[in-house]
Design a protein around this motif. Structure first.
Motif, short mmCIF file in Angstrom:
data_model
loop_
_atom_site.label_atom_id
_atom_site.label_comp_id
_atom_site.label_asym_id
_atom_site.label_seq_id
_atom_site.Cartn_x
_atom_site.Cartn_y
_atom_site.Cartn_z
N GLY A 24 -24.35 -10.59 -4.27
CA GLY A 24 -23.10 -10.39 -4.99
C GLY A 24 -22.24 -9.38 -4.25
O GLY A 24 -22.38 -9.17 -3.04
N THR A 38 -23.89 -15.22 -10.23
CA THR A 38 -24.00 -13.77 -10.08
C THR A 38 -24.97 -13.17 -11.10
O THR A 38 -25.72 -12.24 -10.78
CB THR A 38 -22.61 -13.13 -10.23
N SER A 59 -26.27 -10.95 -8.13
CA SER A 59 -25.99 -9.53 -8.31
C SER A 59 -27.16 -8.68 -7.83
O SER A 59 -28.34 -9.02 -8.02
CB SER A 59 -25.72 -9.23 -9.78
#
Length: 309
Positions: A12, A232, A270
């Motif tokens: 991310g 994400t 992420s």
């Protein structure tokens, strides 16, 4: 004819020790492209052996984790005495920013670098057997996704049937396969549809960049052989995904399912998930019947023809 993608960066916005910011290398036979070019992309290209012979960079949007690799890559190309032109495609209104990145060191490269703005629905690149199209996505800034779509291929030539009809082995076979009727010595005309099967679909590769789940992706990724979609967050951060213009793994799976895609690759993971993408994999598989991939940096995926030939 080979087509493969190498995931150069799968993180991310914040890189990790295992995942670089976003970049994907795509090779179709002799053509090579980058989709996004996050910080450190040139090192990833060296690390994973792709080389620098890309002629087109397709930028989904100009957030730093998708474009900060451009200055270094262009400078290295210049140091390597490149003379071939480089085209960079970007969303509407972003050309001035991309040009500033190219000239970030204060010196213009010695080879031509051309920046083209593309809007959803535009054909960013047209080649003899395929094109790269931009499509609408939804992020916190102006952004587009890209679909590499091959033309339909010729149907299979039925040699046995052609010989049964009296077509002599030789140039007339090629004429028929090219879609042209041929006349035999006795005046009989053989049409292509008598010996050539239906056109066979080409391949479709789709890269969303950062996006919320949107209907435009479903359309762009219809029967895609590989859909690379923003994932994400896992479902535990669904609200955060919506606020920041991203998708969860479940939402990516739902898009892939609606599109009838064959394979789904989840990316832009992420940093909060570090090395544990178990939730992403489980949630996407619950939503999507096809194959789910969560590639690591350096992973390469071959994209075969739909009929295997």
């Amino acid at each position: 004819m080979s087509m493969r993608v190498t995931f150069l960066g799968t993180s991310g916005a914040v890189p990790t020790t295992q995942r670089n910011p976003t970049s994907l290398y795509c090779q179709r036979e002799g053509d090579a492209f980058l989709f996004d070019c996050g910080e450190g992309t040139q090192r990833q290209m060296m690390r994973f052996g792709t080389g620098f012979s890309v002629d087109h960079i397709f930028v989904t949007h100009t957030h730093g984790d998708h474009v900060l690799g451009i200055p270094g890559l262009v400078q290295t190309m210049d140091f390597n005495e490149r003379d071939a032109a480089l085209a960079i495609h970007c969303p509407p209104g972003e050309k001035p920013l991309v040009e500033r990145l190219i000239n970030a060191t204060g010196a213009r490269p010695s080879f031509p670098v051309r920046v083209h703005e593309v809007s959803p629905g535009d054909v960013a690149l047209r080649r003899e057997e395929y094109e790269v199209r931009a499509f609408a996505v939804e992020h916190r800034t102006t952004a587009v996704g890209y679909a590499l779509v091959e033309d339909d291929r010729k149907g299979r030539f039925d040699r046995e049937r052609a010989e049964e009809l009296g077509v002599p082995v030789g140039p007339k076979f090629s004429e028929l396969h090219e879609g042209n009727p041929v006349e035999l010595d006795d005046g009989t005309v053989i049409s292509p549809d008598q010996v050539v099967g239906d056109p066979r679909p080409g391949r479709r590769f789709v890269f969303t960049g950062d996006t919320r789940p949107v209907d435009a992706t479903v359309e762009a990724a219809e029967r895609a052989d590989l859909l690379v979609h923003d994932a994400t967050f896992a479902a535990d951060r669904r609200e955060r995904a919506g606020q920041t213009g991203h998708s969860t793994a479940t939402q990516a799976g739902e898009i892939a399912q609606r599109a009838g895609a064959k394979r789904l690759a989840l990316t832009h993971v992420s940093s909060r998930y570090a090395n544990d993408v178990t939730m992403h994999r489980t949630e996407a598989r619950e939503a999507f019947d096809g194959e789910v991939l969560i590639p690591d940096d350096g992973d390469t995926v071959e994209i075969p023809y739909p009929d295997g030939e």
